[in-house]
Scaffold this motif. Sequence first.
Motif, PDB file in Angstrom:
ATOM      1  N   ILE A 119      -3.489  -6.835   1.800  1.00 27.91           N
ATOM      2  CA  ILE A 119      -4.183  -5.577   1.485  1.00 27.91           C
ATOM      3  C   ILE A 119      -3.382  -4.836   0.415  1.00 27.91           C
ATOM      4  N   ASP A 120      -4.073  -4.395  -0.620  1.00 27.44           N
ATOM      5  CA  ASP A 120      -3.409  -3.643  -1.687  1.00 27.44           C
ATOM      6  C   ASP A 120      -4.290  -2.459  -2.065  1.00 27.44           C
ATOM      7  N   VAL A 121      -3.662  -1.390  -2.553  1.00 27.29           N
ATOM      8  CA  VAL A 121      -4.377  -0.210  -3.047  1.00 27.29           C
ATOM      9  C   VAL A 121      -3.895   0.065  -4.463  1.00 27.29           C
ATOM     10  N   GLY A 122      -4.833   0.349  -5.369  1.00 23.22           N
ATOM     11  CA  GLY A 122      -4.461   0.665  -6.742  1.00 23.22           C
ATOM     12  C   GLY A 122      -5.465   1.605  -7.370  1.00 23.22           C
TER      13      GLY A 122
ATOM     14  N   ILE B 159       0.822  -1.213   0.000  1.00 21.94           N
ATOM     15  CA  ILE B 159       0.000   0.000   0.000  1.00 21.94           C
ATOM     16  C   ILE B 159       0.855   1.263   0.000  1.00 21.94           C
ATOM     17  N   ALA B 160       2.102   1.159   0.446  1.00 22.89           N
ATOM     18  CA  ALA B 160       2.973   2.340   0.479  1.00 22.89           C
ATOM     19  C   ALA B 160       3.337   2.821  -0.918  1.00 22.89           C
ATOM     20  N   TYR B 161       3.199   1.957  -1.915  1.00 22.03           N
ATOM     21  CA  TYR B 161       3.558   2.334  -3.296  1.00 22.03           C
ATOM     22  C   TYR B 161       2.737   3.527  -3.767  1.00 22.03           C
ATOM     23  N   HIS B 162       1.473   3.607  -3.347  1.00 19.89           N
ATOM     24  CA  HIS B 162       0.612   4.726  -3.733  1.00 19.89           C
ATOM     25  C   HIS B 162       0.440   5.728  -2.597  1.00 19.89           C
TER      26      HIS B 162
ATOM     27  N   VAL C 104      -6.818   1.257  10.581  1.00 25.24           N
ATOM     28  CA  VAL C 104      -7.092   2.381   9.675  1.00 25.24           C
ATOM     29  C   VAL C 104      -5.835   2.745   8.890  1.00 25.24           C
ATOM     30  N   TYR C 105      -6.015   2.973   7.563  1.00 30.56           N
ATOM     31  CA  TYR C 105      -4.944   3.422   6.663  1.00 30.56           C
ATOM     32  C   TYR C 105      -5.369   4.749   6.034  1.00 30.56           C
ATOM     33  N   ASN C 106      -4.383   5.589   5.669  1.00 34.05           N
ATOM     34  CA  ASN C 106      -4.711   6.942   5.210  1.00 34.05           C
ATOM     35  C   ASN C 106      -3.695   7.426   4.180  1.00 34.05           C
ATOM     36  N   ARG C 107      -4.235   8.293   3.257  1.00 37.47           N
ATOM     37  CA  ARG C 107      -3.372   9.072   2.373  1.00 37.47           C
ATOM     38  C   ARG C 107      -4.030  10.434   2.173  1.00 37.47           C
ATOM     39  N   ASP C 108      -3.472  11.454   2.804  1.00 40.04           N
ATOM     40  CA  ASP C 108      -3.964  12.829   2.639  1.00 40.04           C
ATOM     41  C   ASP C 108      -5.466  12.948   2.914  1.00 40.04           C
ATOM     42  N   GLY C 109      -5.945  12.285   3.952  1.00 40.32           N
ATOM     43  CA  GLY C 109      -7.349  12.392   4.324  1.00 40.32           C
ATOM     44  C   GLY C 109      -8.237  11.336   3.716  1.00 40.32           C
ATOM     45  N   THR C 110      -7.824  10.751   2.584  1.00 38.38           N
ATOM     46  CA  THR C 110      -8.576   9.631   2.032  1.00 38.38           C
ATOM     47  C   THR C 110      -8.161   8.381   2.783  1.00 38.38           C
ATOM     48  N   HIS C 111      -9.116   7.747   3.422  1.00 43.77           N
ATOM     49  CA  HIS C 111      -8.739   6.645   4.312  1.00 43.77           C
ATOM     50  C   HIS C 111      -9.696   5.468   4.135  1.00 43.77           C
TER      51      HIS C 111
ATOM     52  N   SER D 149     -12.385   9.637  -4.812  1.00 43.55           N
ATOM     53  CA  SER D 149     -10.974   9.406  -5.111  1.00 43.55           C
ATOM     54  C   SER D 149     -10.887   8.456  -6.292  1.00 43.55           C
ATOM     55  N   LYS D 150      -9.676   8.224  -6.778  1.00 42.51           N
ATOM     56  CA  LYS D 150      -9.450   7.301  -7.889  1.00 42.51           C
ATOM     57  C   LYS D 150      -8.936   5.953  -7.410  1.00 42.51           C
ATOM     58  N   TRP D 151      -8.976   5.755  -6.066  1.00 47.85           N
ATOM     59  CA  TRP D 151      -8.350   4.562  -5.503  1.00 47.85           C
ATOM     60  C   TRP D 151      -9.372   3.462  -5.189  1.00 47.85           C
ATOM     61  N   ALA D 152      -8.888   2.253  -5.245  1.00 51.35           N
ATOM     62  CA  ALA D 152      -9.682   1.092  -4.831  1.00 51.35           C
ATOM     63  C   ALA D 152      -8.837   0.227  -3.897  1.00 51.35           C
ATOM     64  N   VAL D 153      -9.479  -0.321  -2.912  1.00 43.98           N
ATOM     65  CA  VAL D 153      -8.811  -1.227  -1.971  1.00 43.98           C
ATOM     66  C   VAL D 153      -9.126  -2.654  -2.384  1.00 43.98           C
ATOM     67  N   LYS D 154      -8.108  -3.484  -2.425  1.00 41.31           N
ATOM     68  CA  LYS D 154      -8.264  -4.887  -2.789  1.00 41.31           C
ATOM     69  C   LYS D 154      -7.729  -5.728  -1.645  1.00 41.31           C
ATOM     70  N   LEU D 155      -8.538  -6.685  -1.223  1.00 40.30           N
ATOM     71  CA  LEU D 155      -8.195  -7.468  -0.038  1.00 40.30           C
ATOM     72  C   LEU D 155      -8.396  -8.948  -0.313  1.00 40.30           C
TER      73      LEU D 155
END
Length: 627
Positions: free
Chosen positions: A555-558, A424-427, A456-463, A534-540
């Motif tokens: 857990i992956d985000v793309g 998930i850190a890649y994005h 909980v995971y976060n990127r600039d408020g999108t969590h 957002s343009k993100w999707a969580v894949k689990l």
Amino acid sequence: MHLIDVLAFLEVEGKISRGLNLDTETRILVDFHGSAVLAGSEYAILSHCWEVPEKGEKEVHFKEIKKFTTMKPHKRDEIRKRDGYRKILDTCRRANKDGLRWAWVDSCCINRESSSELSEAINSMFRWYANSRLCYVYLQDVEGSLPTERNKEKFPGSNGWPKWFSRGWTLQELVAPRIVHFYDKGWSFISDKQELADTLKAITRIPRSVLKDGIGSPRPCAAQILSWAADRRTTRVEDIAYSLLGLLDVNMPMLYGEGKKAFQRLQEEIIRRFNDHSIFAWDPDGKDLRTTSVLADDPSYFRGCHNIKRVEFDEFVRELKEVVLEEELCQARLQIFSVTNGGIQIWLPLTPYCNCPSIFKATLACRRYGALVTIDLAPWKTKYYRYCGATGTPKSCLMIQQVFLAHQDDVHDNINFELDDRTIAYHGFSYCSSFPPRVTNSSVTLTRTNPLTVVVYNRDGTHFAVVFGWCFGQEWVHVKSGTCVKEDRHDWESRAKEIYHQAWNMGAEHAHLMEDAHSGHSLFYMKHIHLPQSKWAVKLVCGAWKKSRRSTVTIDVGLCTGFCHDPLKWRGLKLVANDNNMPGLMSIDWSPGSSSLSVGGMQVEFLPACQEVQVSWDIFCPHQRLI
């Protein structure tokens, strides 16, 4: 029943003190059988706390007092030095002054080497205390008067009160006898039960009427009696159940070695003997947040039930008539329930929750604060389990339904999730909080008493949050998303706690979905969720290994490829209704010669052209040709 001959015992002690020879024919213990106990002379009975051996035995046992006059002098002298011998001697002196010929002390009047005699004594003890002329309560840690308030510094090991009030066996020894005299460590008289009724009520939560007049008839309901034992302990686990037999007016055989099963058997005996719904009313304030059988693990679960009262079934039916159709009501049906090998068979009024139809509020024939008591139930396979922590509003409809309640909790104690979130850190996403904080070395361990964790995971408020659950012995995972407002952007602990409380209602539903996926022999469970705005999707992906009670969660985000919304929705699939209107639980089954994908319980097979299914997220792309 073995009774001490007070005069014989005092005579023997007197001769030993004066250095005289003993008559070896003198009997200190006399056997009384059946009606002979009632026809014989009145007796005194001792209530005390057993001394804990530190360097050698401190109590005097049956064989020792039985052979006391015939044993060698040096052995007799060793016994006379024990604190337990001093209690027996002082009991006999006190009984003699009170004009009583006989005395009973549990340490030396029960042959514990005989299992049949021990079982008889335990099942009869309440009656023996009730039939005594006088009960002496010896408080070895009290000097002078009985304290009127908790003094935790003086009694740190016994819940702030003298030790006698923290022991399991002494509960019936307080309630059963009509006359109880309290003595301090020097055998100075403190007061009697009648005079101390208000103080005893404050310490024990036992009603003043019971302390003054006995347990009487009608008896208090089972939940109320068990609440009196909520803060009491016994040396052996089984004794917390055995010590309550007389108070609850039930009998059962002793099976030392069964551990906590003894308390389960006790509750089953109560169900067999009485039509008392209050046995299911434990934890009335909903503090024990877990899913379990409908029977409590121990009396501590009945803390807070001291004000529960049983409701007669004709009154119960009258109240239900206001919300249930007349033809559904049947008093005879409602008041009969039984223990079977399939569970506790019972008819109950059930109301489903508006936001979670798989959880039901059941109404019981007992009251607390004037209102009928309710508990939450959830079905799992063929039985209904106690479900704690549900939130929301029940529907207005109420139905009378026959159910089988789970009375045995055969669920494993824990489940371990191994967490892989390295990608998930890649994005730019990162871990920011969890509640409760149970993430250790990328591992989450859940137990029956702590069955939920939110990460909980976060990127600039999108969590987004991953919810790990353990319900009915079934692991489950879920993803919840959201976008923070600025002022809450850094309060991730509060956000995790908020989702944690929201997730309690999810357990029953998601456990069923995971179980359904597993029943299809699937090895991996999958989730895909779009993060709003957002343009993100969580894949689990959750891979489960039942035998080891271990699951691996990846857990992956793309970038979301677009199939979450029109016009590229999944074709031919029934979406699972949830907060984001997204495809729900997915599972993939790689059987020899074929592969299939299940989304929300609907099975979809891959076209024959897809002979080799790659273990990758490509299967979720909208260009994949699905039937």
